[in-house]
Enzyme design. Structure first.
Site, PDB file in Angstrom:
ATOM      1  N   ARG A  85      -2.009  13.176  22.716  1.00  0.00           N
ATOM      2  CA  ARG A  85      -1.186  13.891  21.744  1.00  0.00           C
ATOM      3  C   ARG A  85       0.181  13.242  21.563  1.00  0.00           C
ATOM      4  O   ARG A  85       0.695  13.178  20.447  1.00  0.00           O
ATOM      5  CB  ARG A  85      -1.036  15.352  22.181  1.00  0.00           C
ATOM      6  CG  ARG A  85      -0.438  16.233  21.099  1.00  0.00           C
ATOM      7  CD  ARG A  85      -0.590  17.697  21.423  1.00  0.00           C
ATOM      8  NE  ARG A  85       0.144  18.080  22.619  1.00  0.00           N
ATOM      9  CZ  ARG A  85       0.003  19.254  23.243  1.00  0.00           C
ATOM     10  NH1 ARG A  85      -0.852  20.158  22.788  1.00  0.00           N
ATOM     11  NH2 ARG A  85       0.705  19.530  24.322  1.00  0.00           N
ATOM     12  N   LYS A 187       4.123  17.360  18.182  1.00  0.00           N
ATOM     13  CA  LYS A 187       5.204  17.984  18.957  1.00  0.00           C
ATOM     14  C   LYS A 187       6.513  17.243  18.673  1.00  0.00           C
ATOM     15  O   LYS A 187       7.065  16.557  19.534  1.00  0.00           O
ATOM     16  CB  LYS A 187       4.850  17.985  20.446  1.00  0.00           C
ATOM     17  CG  LYS A 187       4.329  19.353  20.924  1.00  0.00           C
ATOM     18  CD  LYS A 187       3.952  19.360  22.375  1.00  0.00           C
ATOM     19  CE  LYS A 187       4.475  20.575  23.109  1.00  0.00           C
ATOM     20  NZ  LYS A 187       3.832  21.839  22.737  1.00  0.00           N
ATOM     21  N   GLU A 223       0.699  30.387  14.035  1.00  0.00           N
ATOM     22  CA  GLU A 223       0.939  30.376  15.477  1.00  0.00           C
ATOM     23  C   GLU A 223       1.936  31.474  15.842  1.00  0.00           C
ATOM     24  O   GLU A 223       2.621  32.018  14.984  1.00  0.00           O
ATOM     25  CB  GLU A 223       1.502  29.023  15.909  1.00  0.00           C
ATOM     26  CG  GLU A 223       0.545  27.879  15.616  1.00  0.00           C
ATOM     27  CD  GLU A 223       0.886  26.640  16.418  1.00  0.00           C
ATOM     28  OE1 GLU A 223       1.104  26.756  17.643  1.00  0.00           O
ATOM     29  OE2 GLU A 223       0.938  25.566  15.816  1.00  0.00           O
TER      30      GLU A 223
END
Ligand SMILES: *Cc1c(COP(=O)(O)O)cnc(C)c1O
Length: 342
Positions: A85, A187, A223
């Site tokens: 990621r 992220k 989310e």
């Protein structure tokens, strides 16, 4: 240079930075490859005021935990997923991706050099924070020429100290977390600066976190803060599909696997409407910090919806127990998720 680990009161740890002995640092020129890097004492860094990260937000991070299991082994949960990621996140922000080996070496070295900062079994974990940022100075908007990778660590307490307390969430129609084709699926540090104001406002009104809706028509949930969301209705588990604005959580992926392979229930990665959430049998959030945490109450448009009587639901509890059981080595690690540090 880190506080004396013997001076730490393990029972009073929250989610705050406690400085440890050392951190891992590697560097990379834009056209080159990452240096091997190594451990240095934990401490401040020096940065040009024109650094890419400060001016244009070129920065990404990861969050993971090392902890003691009941077998007294020290393990990290699925670090290969975080390695993958951080490469994806880096590439989205035009930063050099690093290979998995460097990432894992850095994380393992950081844990091994700070073993005495890991809380005793059951008292929490050593939170690991890998970060990559643009270090070189820049004036015009463009990717900078040099990048820094640091992994630092901090002991943290468990998310719940006593009994599990279901979360009280507020649906926002005033802010979006991520847009389709934006950077919500990586992220990137900027995503979190944008979430501060909605979070503070929700906390001031007595809520734990914000539920974000899709930027298109605000019909679908995305989310809950920095955690993925799941609902259960008539024994079907549903979570928003990864269509660009949802962060692909490692915990999300693990819960989906456990539901499919162990519980053998119907699992759907699909669109999830706000209406479905408010009328669900069970709702829960997932993330490295929250693990699997039930949602007890949702407020939307000045109405309150009580989920499962504000208690932890049956399937939520099963998934939570399975995941924590594997992480603590109370259950067999069937999927090979634990990476041993020893
Ligand atoms: C980190 C994060 C998550 C959770 O991911 P995990 O890998 O499970 O910790 C979910 N949503 C957002 C926005 C995140 O930043």
């Amino acid at each position: 240079m880190g506080i004396d680990p013997k001076a730490i009161d393990w029972d009073s740890l929250g989610f705050n930075l406690t400085e440890t002995r050392s951190m891992y640092k590697a560097v990379c020129k834009r056209e080159g490859s990452w240096s091997t890097g190594g451990l240095i004492p934990f401490g401040n860094i020096e940065l040009s005021p024109a650094a890419g990260v400060l001016n244009y937000g070129q920065g990404v991070f990861e969050g993971m935990k090392a902890y003691r299991t009941i077998k007294n082994r020290i393990v990290i949960f699925r670090p290969d997923m975080n390695a993958k990621r951080i490469s994806m996140s880096s590439q989205r922000l035009c930063m050099p991706a690093m290979d998995k080996d460097l990432f894992l070496r850095a994380v393992l070295a950081t844990v091994k050099d700070n073993l005495d900062y890991i809380p005793p079994n059951g008292k929490g974990s050593l939170y690991l924070r890998p970060v990559v940022w643009g270090t070189a100075p820049v004036l015009g908007v463009k990717p900078v020429d040099e990048y820094t990778f640091i992994v630092y660590a901090s002991p943290v307490g468990p998310y719940f100290k006593g009994d599990i307390k279901p979360l009280n969430l507020l649906v926002t129609n005033d802010y979006h977390r991520a847009a389709p084709k934006g950077i919500g699926n990586v992220k990137a540090i900027g995503n979190y600066s944008a979430s501060l104001l909605p979070l503070i406002k929700a906390k001031n009104e007595g809520y734990d976190e914000v539920i974000y809706l899709n930027a298109g028509d605000e019909e679908l949930i995305e989310e809950a803060g920095a955690a993925n969301m799941f609902i259960i209705k008539d024994n079907v588990l549903k979570t928003p599909k990864l269509a660009g604005s949802i962060l692909p959580g490692v915990t999300r992926d693990s819960v989906l696997t456990l539901a499919r392979e162990i519980l053998e229930i119907d699992v759907q990665e699909t669109d999830v409407t706000l209406n479905e959430v408010c009328t669900a049998d069970e709702v829960f959030c997932t993330g490295t910090a929250v693990v699997v945490t039930p949602v007890g109450k949702i407020a939307s448009d000045n109405k309150e919806y009580i989920i499962n009587g504000e208690k932890i639901g049956k399937i939520t509890n099963e998934l939570r127990s399975l995941l924590i059981g594997i992480q603590r080595e109370e259950r067999e690690d069937t999927f090979n998720w634990l990476q041993s540090v020893d």
